[in-house]
Design a protein around this motif. Structure first.
Motif, PDB file in Angstrom:
ATOM      1  N   ALA A 160       0.814  -1.218   0.000  1.00  9.67           N
ATOM      2  CA  ALA A 160       0.000   0.000   0.000  1.00  9.67           C
ATOM      3  C   ALA A 160       0.845   1.264   0.000  1.00  9.67           C
ATOM      4  CB  ALA A 160      -0.940  -0.004   1.203  1.00  9.67           C
ATOM      5  N   SER A 161       2.047   1.174   0.558  1.00  8.20           N
ATOM      6  CA  SER A 161       2.909   2.359   0.628  1.00  8.20           C
ATOM      7  C   SER A 161       3.393   2.800  -0.751  1.00  8.20           C
ATOM      8  CB  SER A 161       4.111   2.087   1.536  1.00  8.20           C
ATOM      9  OG  SER A 161       5.029   1.194   0.923  1.00  8.20           O
ATOM     10  N   TYR A 162       3.249   1.936  -1.733  1.00  5.05           N
ATOM     11  CA  TYR A 162       3.631   2.301  -3.102  1.00  5.05           C
ATOM     12  C   TYR A 162       2.441   2.854  -3.892  1.00  5.05           C
ATOM     13  CZ  TYR A 162       7.901  -0.275  -2.100  1.00  5.05           C
ATOM     14  OH  TYR A 162       9.076  -0.701  -1.537  1.00  5.05           O
ATOM     15  N   THR A 163       1.331   3.151  -3.200  1.00  4.49           N
ATOM     16  CA  THR A 163       0.142   3.700  -3.857  1.00  4.49           C
ATOM     17  C   THR A 163      -0.098   5.135  -3.383  1.00  4.49           C
ATOM     18  OG1 THR A 163      -1.538   3.128  -2.200  1.00  4.49           O
ATOM     19  CG2 THR A 163      -0.835   1.381  -3.710  1.00  4.49           C
ATOM     20  N   ASN A 164      -0.969   5.833  -4.073  1.00  7.33           N
ATOM     21  CA  ASN A 164      -1.293   7.204  -3.671  1.00  7.33           C
ATOM     22  C   ASN A 164      -2.493   7.282  -2.739  1.00  7.33           C
ATOM     23  OD1 ASN A 164      -3.373   6.653  -5.417  1.00  7.33           O
ATOM     24  ND2 ASN A 164      -2.904   8.278  -6.887  1.00  7.33           N
ATOM     25  N   ASN A 165      -2.919   6.147  -2.199  1.00  2.65           N
ATOM     26  CA  ASN A 165      -3.982   6.126  -1.190  1.00  2.65           C
ATOM     27  C   ASN A 165      -3.739   4.924  -0.286  1.00  2.65           C
ATOM     28  OD1 ASN A 165      -6.285   6.549   0.289  1.00  2.65           O
ATOM     29  ND2 ASN A 165      -7.652   6.710  -1.470  1.00  2.65           N
ATOM     30  N   SER A 166      -2.691   5.023   0.532  1.00  2.00           N
ATOM     31  CA  SER A 166      -2.212   3.859   1.276  1.00  2.00           C
ATOM     32  C   SER A 166      -3.223   3.332   2.290  1.00  2.00           C
ATOM     33  CB  SER A 166      -0.901   4.195   1.994  1.00  2.00           C
ATOM     34  OG  SER A 166      -1.075   5.274   2.893  1.00  2.00           O
TER      35      SER A 166
END
Length: 544
Positions: free
Chosen positions: A77-83
């Motif tokens: 999730a930390s690699y997304t823009n809405n973790s």
């Protein structure tokens, strides 16, 4: 439903911000989440701007896939823009969906979009089964940190997931059904894809009554209350109960094929002599059954009800006067006809109906004894609109509110506050040509003792005139092109409904052939005869 299983549901607040508000919401979410979190996932990156490079797209997607494969939801999730939201769904992927042994194979990226295939295993209660599917993701530049991040959407996890959905593997909430048509033909999602949401809804309501027993399934659980779960994979089959429907496999096949002609299209066919639904099909990107649940303006197809009101109240008749003027002013608002329509001051109601002249109908609604309530009474008391239809699944039964001011005139031509869907308009046509309101239904009310809605219907003289005006429209009027080549007793009415903010109007068409009536809507389809017309004609050709 779940037996003691904690279900991770995507936050409604975040879903609204991300899905409904565009770029501005993206900034808000990025600010709240630090563009996907902080730490090892990219703290060493210098802040950058502009679209992600080819290398950034490859690196970000690779790291995201690696963490996902390991079941490390927070890291992925930390690699997304809405973790925050991403972590909830990725956690559910392993914890409540019980999906393990995940292997992701990326395809060749096209710009910032990366396609990929997923192979995994679903394990639950001693049962296991392989799972495979394909999806895609897009890498974007984080506004706050400048990091390259996966643009988060539920479809990243599975292509059929939408905002608010989650994945669950457990004993199914409802036993499976074997839905059959009126002749005993089995109806499946594989053969009739458009029926998917309808079959899910029938299963949710009638699974137990049909006599089946539940199995174990991987399903999509939808956020909206009352929406049936969507089964993705069966680990252990239950016993299917047989459920008889009113559908016709022949009509359904024609409806499925016809709606593929246009995006955002829906069609319903009914049997006027009984009210039985013969076909229901939608061509949409979502699972919304717009054919049954849509709430949009029906345009000039509404003139069937308006004409009935004029005849029933003695204002005019099919051979009586209904002058088609260039414009009509009602309480300060000017209404006009479609571009290119020539005025006809000597027009009859039949002539103005078959040409779909707006001004003729608007000028007549001021005649005595008509009031603000007259159209509402006609729709509800004669055509059964807004009478709590019990079709067997969720449906909207139309709305024609009593209004004053410009909306009263707009309502007469199917605009303003009037709301309908193809189910409603197919029923309106059925009532118009038979004189009797028979509430449409998909499953016999005898199965669960449902009370079908009732209305008093139309006087014989009114129904006869409506049917003849629809015949003229299908052979000489605005519907002639779409209905060309159809034999038997045919009739129709076209409609175009303007929608605020849309450059192109919605296309509406309703018609009948012998003992079949059908109605179609193509949102953004333009003139009724151009888009919705061919859909209705195809269904009538197969079923009529």
């Amino acid at each position: 439903m779940a037996r003691g299983v904690k279900v991770a549901v995507i936050s409604t607040a975040f879903a609204v911000m991300v899905g409904g508000a565009g770029y501005g919401a993206y900034n808000i979410v990025s600010a709240l989440n630090g563009d996907g979190g902080t730490g090892a996932a990219g703290s060493s990156d210098a802040k950058r701007s502009g679209p992600p490079s080819k290398d950034e797209v490859a690196e970000t997607s690779k790291k995201f896939f690696a963490a996902w494969e390991k079941g490390e939801a927070a890291s992925a999730a930390s690699y997304t823009n809405n973790s925050t939201v991403a972590e909830q769904l990725l956690t559910a992927y392993s914890d409540t969906a019980h999906i393990t042994d995940v292997r992701i194979t990326p395809g060749t990226a096209t710009g910032d979009t990366v396609p990929y295939g997923v192979k995994a295993t679903v394990k639950y209660a001693g049962k296991s089964k392989p799972l495979s599917y394909r999806s895609r993701l897009t890498v974007v530049r984080g506004v706050t940190t400048g990091r390259a991040l996966v643009d988060w959407k539920p479809s990243v996890v599975h292509p059929e997931l939408q905002t608010g959905d989650t994945l669950v593997t457990e004993e199914s909430a409802n036993p499976p059904i074997e839905a059959v048509d009126r002749d005993g033909v089995v109806l499946t999602k594989a053969k009739y894809p458009s029926l998917g949401p309808v079959l899910d809804a029938l299963r949710a309501k009638y699974g137990e009554q049909a006599g089946g027993t539940p199995g174990i399934e991987l399903s999509i659980r939808h956020q909206t209350e009352g929406v049936a779960e969507t089964s993705l994979l069966t680990l252990a089959k239950g016993k299917a109960g047989k459920l008889e429907t009113t559908l016709s496999a022949t009509a359904q096949a024609a409806a499925e094929k016809a709606v593929k002609l246009y995006d955002q299209s829906s069609v319903v066919a009914v049997k006027p002599s009984t009210g039985e639904v013969l076909a229901v099909a939608n061509n949409r990107k979502d699972a919304f059954n717009a054919a049954f649940e849509g709430t949009v303006a029906p345009g000039s197809t509404m003139k069937i009800i308006t004409a009935a009101m004029l005849i029933d109240n003695g204002v005019t008749s099919m051979n009586g006067p209904a002058p088609c003027t260039e414009d009509a002013v009602w309480q300060g608002q000017t209404f006009r006809n479609l571009t290119g329509m020539q005025p006809n001051l000597n027009a009859t109601l039949a002539n103005s109906f078959m040409r779909s002249c707006n001004t003729a109908f608007i000028k007549l609604i001021d005649e005595k004894p008509l009031t603000d309530e007259s159209l509402t009474k006609e729709a509800e008391e004669r055509f059964g609109i807004n009478h709590d239809w019990q079709t067997g699944i969720v449906s909207f039964d139309g709305k024609v509110p009593a209004v004053s001011g410009p909306d009263r005139a707009a309502g007469a031509i199917g605009q303003g506050q009037v709301q309908m869907n193809p189910l409603n308009m197919a029923s309106v046509t059925a009532t118009a040509i038979t004189g009797a309101f028979r509430q449409p239904y998909l499953v016999s009310p005898k199965l669960d003792d449902r009370q079908l809605a009732t209305a008093k219907g139309l006087p014989y003289n009114t129904a006869s005139q409506l049917k003849q005006m629809m015949r003229l429209t299908a052979t000489q009027g605005t519907a002639a092109k779409a209905m060309a080549g159809l034999g038997g007793d045919i009739g129709a009415k076209t409609g175009s409904a303007e929608v605020d903010g849309n450059a192109v109007s919605d296309s509406w068409f309703t018609g009948f052939r012998n003992d079949v009536s059908a109605a179609a809507l193509v949102q953004g389809g333009g003139h009724g005869g151009d888009a919705a017309g061919p859909i209705v004609a195809a269904v009538l050709r197969a079923a009529g």
